[in-house]
Design a protein around this motif. Sequence first.
Motif, PDB file in Angstrom:
ATOM      1  N   GLN A  65      38.460  52.701  43.193  1.00  0.00           N
ATOM      2  CA  GLN A  65      37.170  53.051  43.779  1.00  0.00           C
ATOM      3  C   GLN A  65      36.027  52.717  42.840  1.00  0.00           C
ATOM      4  O   GLN A  65      34.979  52.223  43.264  1.00  0.00           O
ATOM      5  N   VAL A  68      35.525  48.979  43.118  1.00  0.00           N
ATOM      6  CA  VAL A  68      34.885  48.594  44.381  1.00  0.00           C
ATOM      7  C   VAL A  68      33.379  48.841  44.333  1.00  0.00           C
ATOM      8  O   VAL A  68      32.590  48.044  44.849  1.00  0.00           O
ATOM      9  N   ASP A  69      32.950  49.899  43.698  1.00  0.00           N
ATOM     10  CA  ASP A  69      31.537  50.273  43.660  1.00  0.00           C
ATOM     11  C   ASP A  69      30.763  49.610  42.523  1.00  0.00           C
ATOM     12  O   ASP A  69      29.531  49.686  42.486  1.00  0.00           O
ATOM     13  N   SER A 128      42.800  42.704  49.023  1.00  0.00           N
ATOM     14  CA  SER A 128      42.083  43.678  49.853  1.00  0.00           C
ATOM     15  C   SER A 128      40.947  44.324  49.067  1.00  0.00           C
ATOM     16  O   SER A 128      39.853  44.551  49.613  1.00  0.00           O
ATOM     17  N   LEU A 129      41.190  44.623  47.796  1.00  0.00           N
ATOM     18  CA  LEU A 129      40.150  45.209  46.960  1.00  0.00           C
ATOM     19  C   LEU A 129      38.983  44.249  46.792  1.00  0.00           C
ATOM     20  O   LEU A 129      37.812  44.663  46.818  1.00  0.00           O
ATOM     21  N   GLN A 131      38.009  42.048  48.909  1.00  0.00           N
ATOM     22  CA  GLN A 131      37.263  42.070  50.162  1.00  0.00           C
ATOM     23  C   GLN A 131      36.386  43.323  50.255  1.00  0.00           C
ATOM     24  O   GLN A 131      35.245  43.264  50.719  1.00  0.00           O
ATOM     25  N   GLU A 132      36.921  44.462  49.809  1.00  0.00           N
ATOM     26  CA  GLU A 132      36.133  45.705  49.809  1.00  0.00           C
ATOM     27  C   GLU A 132      34.916  45.577  48.905  1.00  0.00           C
ATOM     28  O   GLU A 132      33.827  46.053  49.238  1.00  0.00           O
ATOM     29  N   ASP A 135      32.339  43.420  50.745  1.00  0.00           N
ATOM     30  CA  ASP A 135      31.744  44.150  51.867  1.00  0.00           C
ATOM     31  C   ASP A 135      30.782  45.228  51.363  1.00  0.00           C
ATOM     32  O   ASP A 135      29.696  45.433  51.928  1.00  0.00           O
ATOM     33  N   ASN A 136      31.189  45.932  50.304  1.00  0.00           N
ATOM     34  CA  ASN A 136      30.356  46.979  49.729  1.00  0.00           C
ATOM     35  C   ASN A 136      29.067  46.393  49.174  1.00  0.00           C
ATOM     36  O   ASN A 136      27.974  46.943  49.389  1.00  0.00           O
TER      37      ASN A 136
END
Length: 211
Positions: A65, A68-69, A128-129, A131-132, A135-136
């Motif tokens: 997380q 991702v951020d 997948s990460l 892509q996240e 998108d984020n």
Amino acid sequence: MAEGLRERKKRETRQRISDIATGLFLEHGFVTVTMAEVAEAADVSVNTVYNYFPAKEDLFFDRSQGVVDQLSRWVRGRDDGESAADAVLRELRREIEAVSPRVGLIEGYDRFMRVIHESPQLRSRLWSLQQEIQDNLEATLREETAATAGDPLPGLVAGQICWIHSTVFVAIGREMMKGRAPAEVSREALVLVDDIEDLLSDRVLGYAARG
């Protein structure tokens, strides 16, 4: 707000399970280690492990997380007059110059990367990460620029910035897997960041400049 005793114990238990699992994965490989073996090594029930980590991949990427951020945090924290790409380039240079483990510049990172390369499940989760992350970041750029729903630029620039980020990480990982010293790889990574910046268009480099 101060962390309560119950929350602290839960956090410590989660971290202990994650640390033990990581050690097992590095020693035996991701595929061969089971959740039951992680539970036994951590002296907790299998249900407890699943309560904290719904899938085995979550154990390996337990800090996902924050990853991702990260690009969105860097963009939101950009200085006056600084664009989104400038902020990411600045922060990457700072981490690389500090020979930070957050960008893979740490002894033993080669073992971590080998576990990923040997596991189709982890490679899939890593994709997948990524892509996240994109998108984020696109959502952040839309918010920061007040872009309309049909404006393609936030998505296009997010893709370019994520390319910067992933290119640097891939290059560092590749060199660290050769058993090279982190400080040596750091110097080369800084040159790579300069080369990447030279390839970016003015439109990308100036997008979402603050103020």
